[in-house]
Scaffold this motif. Sequence first.
Motif, PDB file in Angstrom:
ATOM      1  N   ILE A   1      32.510 -33.501 -38.578  1.00 18.26           N
ATOM      2  CA  ILE A   1      31.620 -34.432 -37.892  1.00 18.26           C
ATOM      3  C   ILE A   1      30.289 -34.459 -38.624  1.00 18.26           C
ATOM      4  O   ILE A   1      29.725 -33.397 -38.930  1.00 18.26           O
ATOM      5  CB  ILE A   1      31.383 -34.001 -36.427  1.00 18.26           C
ATOM      6  N   VAL A   2      29.797 -35.638 -38.937  1.00 20.69           N
ATOM      7  CA  VAL A   2      28.479 -35.774 -39.546  1.00 20.69           C
ATOM      8  C   VAL A   2      27.575 -36.509 -38.563  1.00 20.69           C
ATOM      9  O   VAL A   2      27.859 -37.645 -38.171  1.00 20.69           O
ATOM     10  CB  VAL A   2      28.533 -36.548 -40.880  1.00 20.69           C
ATOM     11  N   VAL A   3      26.511 -35.838 -38.154  1.00 23.48           N
ATOM     12  CA  VAL A   3      25.546 -36.416 -37.226  1.00 23.48           C
ATOM     13  C   VAL A   3      24.331 -36.883 -38.025  1.00 23.48           C
ATOM     14  O   VAL A   3      23.737 -36.101 -38.774  1.00 23.48           O
ATOM     15  CB  VAL A   3      25.110 -35.396 -36.164  1.00 23.48           C
ATOM     16  N   ILE A   4      23.974 -38.157 -37.870  1.00 19.94           N
ATOM     17  CA  ILE A   4      22.809 -38.715 -38.554  1.00 19.94           C
ATOM     18  C   ILE A   4      21.708 -38.929 -37.519  1.00 19.94           C
ATOM     19  O   ILE A   4      21.914 -39.594 -36.504  1.00 19.94           O
ATOM     20  CB  ILE A   4      23.154 -40.048 -39.249  1.00 19.94           C
ATOM     21  N   THR A   5      20.538 -38.365 -37.783  1.00 18.44           N
ATOM     22  CA  THR A   5      19.425 -38.423 -36.834  1.00 18.44           C
ATOM     23  C   THR A   5      18.281 -39.288 -37.355  1.00 18.44           C
ATOM     24  O   THR A   5      18.302 -39.759 -38.487  1.00 18.44           O
ATOM     25  CB  THR A   5      18.893 -37.007 -36.553  1.00 18.44           C
ATOM     26  N   LYS A   6      17.279 -39.478 -36.499  1.00 21.96           N
ATOM     27  CA  LYS A   6      16.041 -40.200 -36.813  1.00 21.96           C
ATOM     28  C   LYS A   6      16.291 -41.655 -37.217  1.00 21.96           C
ATOM     29  O   LYS A   6      15.531 -42.229 -38.003  1.00 21.96           O
ATOM     30  CB  LYS A   6      15.256 -39.463 -37.900  1.00 21.96           C
ATOM     31  N   GLY A   7      17.331 -42.236 -36.662  1.00 18.41           N
ATOM     32  CA  GLY A   7      17.633 -43.637 -36.948  1.00 18.41           C
ATOM     33  C   GLY A   7      16.647 -44.606 -36.325  1.00 18.41           C
ATOM     34  O   GLY A   7      16.567 -45.765 -36.742  1.00 18.41           O
TER      35      GLY A   7
ATOM     36  N   GLN B   1      31.036 -42.449 -48.189  1.00 20.34           N
ATOM     37  CA  GLN B   1      31.534 -42.303 -49.550  1.00 20.34           C
ATOM     38  C   GLN B   1      31.767 -40.840 -49.903  1.00 20.34           C
ATOM     39  O   GLN B   1      32.740 -40.501 -50.569  1.00 20.34           O
ATOM     40  CB  GLN B   1      30.541 -42.926 -50.536  1.00 20.34           C
ATOM     41  N   VAL B   2      30.865 -39.983 -49.444  1.00 20.57           N
ATOM     42  CA  VAL B   2      30.949 -38.560 -49.755  1.00 20.57           C
ATOM     43  C   VAL B   2      32.023 -37.863 -48.926  1.00 20.57           C
ATOM     44  O   VAL B   2      32.741 -36.989 -49.418  1.00 20.57           O
ATOM     45  CB  VAL B   2      29.576 -37.887 -49.518  1.00 20.57           C
ATOM     46  N   ASN B   3      32.136 -38.256 -47.651  1.00 19.35           N
ATOM     47  CA  ASN B   3      33.100 -37.621 -46.754  1.00 19.35           C
ATOM     48  C   ASN B   3      33.809 -38.693 -45.933  1.00 19.35           C
ATOM     49  O   ASN B   3      33.483 -38.934 -44.772  1.00 19.35           O
ATOM     50  CB  ASN B   3      32.385 -36.626 -45.831  1.00 19.35           C
ATOM     51  N   PRO B   4      34.817 -39.338 -46.531  1.00 24.25           N
ATOM     52  CA  PRO B   4      35.483 -40.453 -45.843  1.00 24.25           C
ATOM     53  C   PRO B   4      36.286 -40.044 -44.618  1.00 24.25           C
ATOM     54  O   PRO B   4      36.609 -40.886 -43.781  1.00 24.25           O
ATOM     55  CB  PRO B   4      36.395 -41.037 -46.936  1.00 24.25           C
ATOM     56  N   GLY B   5      36.601 -38.776 -44.489  1.00 25.57           N
ATOM     57  CA  GLY B   5      37.419 -38.342 -43.364  1.00 25.57           C
ATOM     58  C   GLY B   5      36.648 -37.892 -42.144  1.00 25.57           C
ATOM     59  O   GLY B   5      37.240 -37.630 -41.091  1.00 25.57           O
ATOM     60  N   ALA B   6      35.330 -37.821 -42.252  1.00 32.85           N
ATOM     61  CA  ALA B   6      34.523 -37.302 -41.149  1.00 32.85           C
ATOM     62  C   ALA B   6      34.259 -38.349 -40.076  1.00 32.85           C
ATOM     63  O   ALA B   6      34.245 -39.551 -40.346  1.00 32.85           O
ATOM     64  CB  ALA B   6      33.193 -36.781 -41.676  1.00 32.85           C
ATOM     65  N   VAL B   7      34.051 -37.870 -38.860  1.00 34.99           N
ATOM     66  CA  VAL B   7      33.536 -38.724 -37.785  1.00 34.99           C
ATOM     67  C   VAL B   7      32.033 -38.806 -37.972  1.00 34.99           C
ATOM     68  O   VAL B   7      31.349 -37.778 -38.021  1.00 34.99           O
ATOM     69  CB  VAL B   7      33.867 -38.135 -36.400  1.00 34.99           C
ATOM     70  N   ILE B   8      31.490 -40.003 -38.120  1.00 33.24           N
ATOM     71  CA  ILE B   8      30.061 -40.182 -38.353  1.00 33.24           C
ATOM     72  C   ILE B   8      29.408 -40.721 -37.084  1.00 33.24           C
ATOM     73  O   ILE B   8      29.847 -41.729 -36.529  1.00 33.24           O
ATOM     74  CB  ILE B   8      29.815 -41.144 -39.530  1.00 33.24           C
ATOM     75  N   MET B   9      28.359 -40.039 -36.629  1.00 34.83           N
ATOM     76  CA  MET B   9      27.700 -40.418 -35.390  1.00 34.83           C
ATOM     77  C   MET B   9      26.193 -40.486 -35.588  1.00 34.83           C
ATOM     78  O   MET B   9      25.609 -39.645 -36.277  1.00 34.83           O
ATOM     79  CB  MET B   9      28.006 -39.398 -34.289  1.00 34.83           C
ATOM     80  N   ASN B  10      25.567 -41.483 -34.989  1.00 30.78           N
ATOM     81  CA  ASN B  10      24.110 -41.590 -34.972  1.00 30.78           C
ATOM     82  C   ASN B  10      23.607 -41.097 -33.626  1.00 30.78           C
ATOM     83  O   ASN B  10      24.007 -41.613 -32.579  1.00 30.78           O
ATOM     84  CB  ASN B  10      23.675 -43.037 -35.208  1.00 30.78           C
ATOM     85  N   ILE B  11      22.735 -40.093 -33.662  1.00 31.53           N
ATOM     86  CA  ILE B  11      22.244 -39.494 -32.422  1.00 31.53           C
ATOM     87  C   ILE B  11      20.726 -39.366 -32.482  1.00 31.53           C
ATOM     88  O   ILE B  11      20.160 -38.993 -33.512  1.00 31.53           O
ATOM     89  CB  ILE B  11      22.886 -38.110 -32.197  1.00 31.53           C
ATOM     90  N   ASN B  12      20.088 -39.662 -31.371  1.00 33.89           N
ATOM     91  CA  ASN B  12      18.654 -39.497 -31.227  1.00 33.89           C
ATOM     92  C   ASN B  12      18.402 -38.184 -30.486  1.00 33.89           C
ATOM     93  O   ASN B  12      18.700 -38.070 -29.294  1.00 33.89           O
ATOM     94  CB  ASN B  12      18.055 -40.686 -30.465  1.00 33.89           C
ATOM     95  N   GLY B  13      17.885 -37.193 -31.211  1.00 38.28           N
ATOM     96  CA  GLY B  13      17.679 -35.884 -30.603  1.00 38.28           C
ATOM     97  C   GLY B  13      16.585 -35.878 -29.549  1.00 38.28           C
ATOM     98  O   GLY B  13      16.539 -34.977 -28.709  1.00 38.28           O
ATOM     99  N   ILE B  14      15.694 -36.870 -29.567  1.00 34.93           N
ATOM    100  CA  ILE B  14      14.602 -36.926 -28.592  1.00 34.93           C
ATOM    101  C   ILE B  14      15.078 -37.549 -27.282  1.00 34.93           C
ATOM    102  O   ILE B  14      14.860 -36.997 -26.202  1.00 34.93           O
ATOM    103  CB  ILE B  14      13.416 -37.714 -29.167  1.00 34.93           C
ATOM    104  N   THR B  15      15.734 -38.707 -27.371  1.00 32.57           N
ATOM    105  CA  THR B  15      16.190 -39.393 -26.158  1.00 32.57           C
ATOM    106  C   THR B  15      17.576 -38.942 -25.713  1.00 32.57           C
ATOM    107  O   THR B  15      17.951 -39.143 -24.561  1.00 32.57           O
ATOM    108  CB  THR B  15      16.218 -40.917 -26.384  1.00 32.57           C
ATOM    109  N   GLY B  16      18.339 -38.385 -26.652  1.00 38.18           N
ATOM    110  CA  GLY B  16      19.693 -37.970 -26.322  1.00 38.18           C
ATOM    111  C   GLY B  16      20.733 -39.062 -26.489  1.00 38.18           C
ATOM    112  O   GLY B  16      21.912 -38.849 -26.213  1.00 38.18           O
ATOM    113  N   GLN B  17      20.314 -40.226 -26.948  1.00 37.54           N
ATOM    114  CA  GLN B  17      21.256 -41.324 -27.139  1.00 37.54           C
ATOM    115  C   GLN B  17      22.354 -40.928 -28.132  1.00 37.54           C
ATOM    116  O   GLN B  17      22.066 -40.504 -29.232  1.00 37.54           O
ATOM    117  CB  GLN B  17      20.537 -42.565 -27.649  1.00 37.54           C
TER     118      GLN B  17
END
Length: 227
Positions: A133-139, A156-172
């Motif tokens: 799982i790759v979590v991308i923050t500060k979006g 491109q680097v990890n095509p098999g991962a679940v990619i998620m955008n998460i806001n650590g402040i709001t919890g979205q």
Amino acid sequence: MHFLTVSGPPSSGKTSVILRVIEALQAKQKKIGVVKYDCLMTEDDLRYAKKGVLVKKGLSGSQCPDHYFVSNIEACVKWGVENECDFLISESAGLCNRCSPHIKDITAVCVIDNLSGINTPRKIGPMLKSADIVVITKGDIVSQAEREVFASRVKQVNPGAVIMNINGITGQGAFELTTLFEEASDIETLKGMRLRFSMPSALCSYCLGETRIGDEYQTGNVRKMES
């Protein structure tokens, strides 16, 4: 006990994301333990403790943080089992971008942030490339176009991962991540299990305390740049 490894560069938002997941798990009456690995200092253990989380802190000091992690993680899992944790989360910073604190058959999460630059996914190495799982923050700080380009570089680097955008402040986005945490492997020990990728290796004169500069002072595992 469900066990997961969470890693990522310093200040990428790992602790904030984990705390959001913990809130959701605690709402389901789950007991959570966290092992926080760092190099010189951290106050994140205090943030976890304020949330009623059982927390254990380890500082590697002068030792490679990855080697410190792998030398201690089995004892930490035993600690989590003994304290009857439903979930144990290991958090470690990828201080050198070559770090590889992921274990085969154990859910591995890598947290990176949009502000680190669009080429960052190609610089991080096995910490990102071998994650489930790759979590991308500060979006929320960058444009939609920048978010899409960054996510595509991760893919491109990890095509098999679940990619998620998460806001650590709001919890979205944290609710979706929590469901993946609940699917993590249920284990009682790590003994005999293997890392997904070898650790950074070096045994040279500088590892053993040498401070002088020059070829005559360099022994052991030394790699030179091509001329």
